[in-house]
Design a protein around this motif. Structure first.
Motif, mmCIF file in Angstrom:
data_model
loop_
_atom_site.group_PDB
_atom_site.id
_atom_site.type_symbol
_atom_site.label_atom_id
_atom_site.label_comp_id
_atom_site.label_asym_id
_atom_site.label_seq_id
_atom_site.Cartn_x
_atom_site.Cartn_y
_atom_site.Cartn_z
ATOM 1 N N LYS A 25 21.365 18.845 -11.355
ATOM 2 C CA LYS A 25 21.014 18.503 -9.981
ATOM 3 C C LYS A 25 21.606 19.495 -8.992
ATOM 4 N N GLU A 26 22.737 20.117 -9.358
ATOM 5 C CA GLU A 26 23.402 21.064 -8.470
ATOM 6 C C GLU A 26 22.554 22.298 -8.206
ATOM 7 N N LYS A 27 21.600 22.595 -9.087
ATOM 8 C CA LYS A 27 20.730 23.758 -8.891
ATOM 9 C C LYS A 27 19.473 23.433 -8.088
ATOM 10 N N VAL A 28 19.320 22.170 -7.691
ATOM 11 C CA VAL A 28 18.140 21.751 -6.941
ATOM 12 C C VAL A 28 18.428 21.825 -5.442
ATOM 13 N N ALA A 29 17.648 22.628 -4.731
ATOM 14 C CA ALA A 29 17.657 22.638 -3.265
ATOM 15 C C ALA A 29 16.305 22.109 -2.799
ATOM 16 N N VAL A 30 16.308 21.413 -1.683
ATOM 17 C CA VAL A 30 15.071 20.796 -1.194
ATOM 18 C C VAL A 30 14.558 21.537 0.036
ATOM 19 N N VAL A 31 13.250 21.721 0.091
ATOM 20 C CA VAL A 31 12.617 22.337 1.254
ATOM 21 C C VAL A 31 12.049 21.214 2.109
ATOM 22 N N LEU A 32 12.609 21.054 3.312
ATOM 23 C CA LEU A 32 12.226 19.976 4.221
ATOM 24 C C LEU A 32 11.590 20.518 5.494
ATOM 25 N N LYS A 33 11.049 21.723 5.418
ATOM 26 C CA LYS A 33 10.464 22.333 6.611
ATOM 27 C C LYS A 33 9.216 21.587 7.055
ATOM 28 N N ASP A 34 8.837 21.836 8.312
ATOM 29 C CA ASP A 34 7.634 21.233 8.889
ATOM 30 C C ASP A 34 7.621 19.722 8.704
ATOM 31 N N ASN A 35 8.719 19.108 9.203
ATOM 32 C CA ASN A 35 8.859 17.648 9.145
ATOM 33 C C ASN A 35 8.775 17.149 7.714
ATOM 34 N N ALA A 36 9.448 17.893 6.812
ATOM 35 C CA ALA A 36 9.461 17.534 5.384
ATOM 36 C C ALA A 36 8.040 17.397 4.844
ATOM 37 N N TYR A 37 7.255 18.455 5.083
ATOM 38 C CA TYR A 37 5.862 18.493 4.623
ATOM 39 C C TYR A 37 5.101 17.242 5.109
ATOM 40 N N GLY A 38 5.424 16.817 6.327
ATOM 41 C CA GLY A 38 4.754 15.675 6.920
ATOM 42 C C GLY A 38 5.330 14.325 6.544
ATOM 43 N N HIS A 39 6.313 14.286 5.652
ATOM 44 C CA HIS A 39 6.851 13.014 5.168
ATOM 45 C C HIS A 39 7.881 12.395 6.122
ATOM 46 N N GLY A 40 8.396 13.193 7.043
ATOM 47 C CA GLY A 40 9.427 12.707 7.955
ATOM 48 C C GLY A 40 10.762 13.359 7.639
ATOM 49 N N LEU A 41 11.253 14.190 8.552
ATOM 50 C CA LEU A 41 12.454 14.976 8.299
ATOM 51 C C LEU A 41 13.674 14.094 8.046
ATOM 52 N N LEU A 42 13.938 13.154 8.934
ATOM 53 C CA LEU A 42 15.132 12.322 8.781
ATOM 54 C C LEU A 42 15.007 11.378 7.587
ATOM 55 N N GLU A 43 13.821 10.826 7.397
ATOM 56 C CA GLU A 43 13.623 9.923 6.269
ATOM 57 C C GLU A 43 13.902 10.620 4.940
ATOM 58 N N MET A 44 13.392 11.834 4.790
ATOM 59 C CA MET A 44 13.585 12.548 3.539
ATOM 60 C C MET A 44 15.016 13.067 3.405
ATOM 61 N N ALA A 56 19.628 22.273 1.678
ATOM 62 C CA ALA A 56 18.272 22.081 2.188
ATOM 63 C C ALA A 56 17.824 23.320 2.931
ATOM 64 N N PHE A 57 16.508 23.490 3.012
ATOM 65 C CA PHE A 57 15.893 24.579 3.756
ATOM 66 C C PHE A 57 14.867 23.972 4.711
ATOM 67 N N VAL A 58 14.898 24.431 5.958
ATOM 68 C CA VAL A 58 13.996 23.911 6.980
ATOM 69 C C VAL A 58 13.357 25.081 7.725
ATOM 70 N N LYS A 59 12.488 24.760 8.661
ATOM 71 C CA LYS A 59 11.746 25.818 9.349
ATOM 72 C C LYS A 59 12.614 26.587 10.343
ATOM 73 N N ASN A 60 13.388 25.845 11.144
ATOM 74 C CA ASN A 60 14.095 26.504 12.239
ATOM 75 C C ASN A 60 15.397 25.775 12.570
ATOM 76 N N GLU A 61 16.095 26.292 13.574
ATOM 77 C CA GLU A 61 17.385 25.729 13.957
ATOM 78 C C GLU A 61 17.254 24.283 14.417
ATOM 79 N N ALA A 62 16.192 23.960 15.148
ATOM 80 C CA ALA A 62 16.025 22.601 15.653
ATOM 81 C C ALA A 62 15.968 21.592 14.508
ATOM 82 N N GLU A 63 15.201 21.907 13.471
ATOM 83 C CA GLU A 63 15.155 21.017 12.313
ATOM 84 C C GLU A 63 16.508 20.970 11.617
ATOM 85 N N ALA A 64 17.161 22.122 11.505
ATOM 86 C CA ALA A 64 18.445 22.187 10.802
ATOM 87 C C ALA A 64 19.503 21.317 11.463
#
Length: 342
Positions: A25-44, A56-64
């Protein structure tokens, strides 16, 4: 009220499959950009925290900034970051000019173009970039690439991986010579990782796969049992009993062919990010009832009278209908649609 339902158990199932493939699991990073692919940034982000995901990786500073409390590091893939941003908000560097704009002391990940010819510094700029990062007083935490051929047949995927291995060797040598910590290295996305059997990268950026999809050629990546995480539900607005021949909606493009049909309208339309089905499309709800064209901005009609209907439980069907990919279907959903984790 219409809502997107986020299936937490499907998400945890997908994470387990991916972690088993890469070894931990330590090698898994999640991409949550663009509102977590539409799923909801905070929820995911909260689900990822519950699962123990660190990066985690996101689109920009605001999401981060919004999800920084839930991760050890959050990398903004595009744009710069300000000095006042949380220390665990990192920034991806794409050019020598950008390096000079980043405030001293910020943690960064250097993006190297290994053949996609899109973002990142060129390989011949690597030494200059490393020197500039050190001179600017930045903390090099990662070196990354994006192998854009993970979905495709052919040899380009492997040649890009070899180029990244060369980049890794040069950076590791530079770090040793200057007494710097070894940064983490990562170049693979979902399909690239799942087609690989011996992953040398320190982590893998899983995007579409954590949401339950793969878009690779079937000869490249076989089905591993991923489950879609998101479904779209709509609530009934009104129901009418309509006679044979009744025409429905804009232009009357739907005409009832049988007597005394119950037709209901529901509170989802193309303004919510659902596709504008017209008379050339045929789509059923998850319960098997026909969605009638044309879909309006804020509502649509269905043959039936259920209190709520599931308009989509697998984005692949809509993607095929509109000749696109699940990524587009998912990221279209309005941020104003309610997200409910179940």
């Amino acid at each position: 009220m219409a809502e997107l339902r986020i299936n937490s158990q499907a998400f945890f199932h997908n994470l387990k499959l991916l972690a088993n493939h890469v070894g931990s699991k330590e090698k898994v990073a999640v991409v949550l950009k663009d509102n977590a692919y539409g799923h909801g940034l905070l929820e995911m982000a909260l689900l990822c925290k519950e699962a123990g995901i660190a990066s985690a990786f996101v689109k920009n500073e605001a999401e981060a900034i919004r999800i920084a409390p839930y991760f050890e590091s959050v990398t903004a893939l595009y744009g710069d970051v300000e000095s006042k941003s949380p220390a665990n908000v990192w920034v991806a560097l794409h050019s020598l000019e950008q390096i000079r704009r980043i405030p001293k002391g910020r943690s960064v990940e250097l993006k190297v173009d290994t053949g996609m010819n899109r973002n990142g510094i060129m390989e011949e700029e690597l030494f200059v970039a490393l020197e500039a990062i050190r001179a600017q007083g930045l903390i090099l935490c990662g070196v990354m690439a994006h192998n854009g051929y993970g979905d495709e047949l052919g040899s380009e995927f492997f040649s890009q991986q070899r180029r990244f291995e060369g980049v890794r060797a040069r950076v590791e040598e530079y770090a040793r010579e200057h007494g710097l910590p070894r940064p983490r290295f990562h170049a693979l996305s979902s399909s690239g990782a799942l087609r690989s059997r011996n992953i040398q990268d320190d982590l893998v950026r899983f995007g579409i796969a954590i949401y339950g999809y793969l878009c690779a050629h079937p000869l490249v990546v076989s089905e591993i049992g991923l489950r879609p995480v998101l479904s779209l539900w709509a609530r009934r607005i009104t129901t009418k009993s309509l006679p044979k021949g009744a025409r429905i909606g804009y232009g009357g493009k739907s005409e009832l062919e049988e007597e005394a049909k119950k037709v209901s309208t529901y509170d989802v339309g193309y303004g919510d990010g659902f596709y504008r089905l017209n008379e050339h499309h045929k789509l059923l709800t998850a319960q098997g009832e026909r969605i009638l064209p044309r879909v309006s901005m804020d509502c649509l009609s269905v043959v039936g009278e259920r209190e709520e209907v599931c308009l989509m439980e697998d984005a692949s069907e809509l993607a095929r209908l509109f000749d696109t990919i699940p990524y587009e279907v998912l990221t279209r959903f309005s941020p104003f649609l309610k997200r409910v984790v179940i």
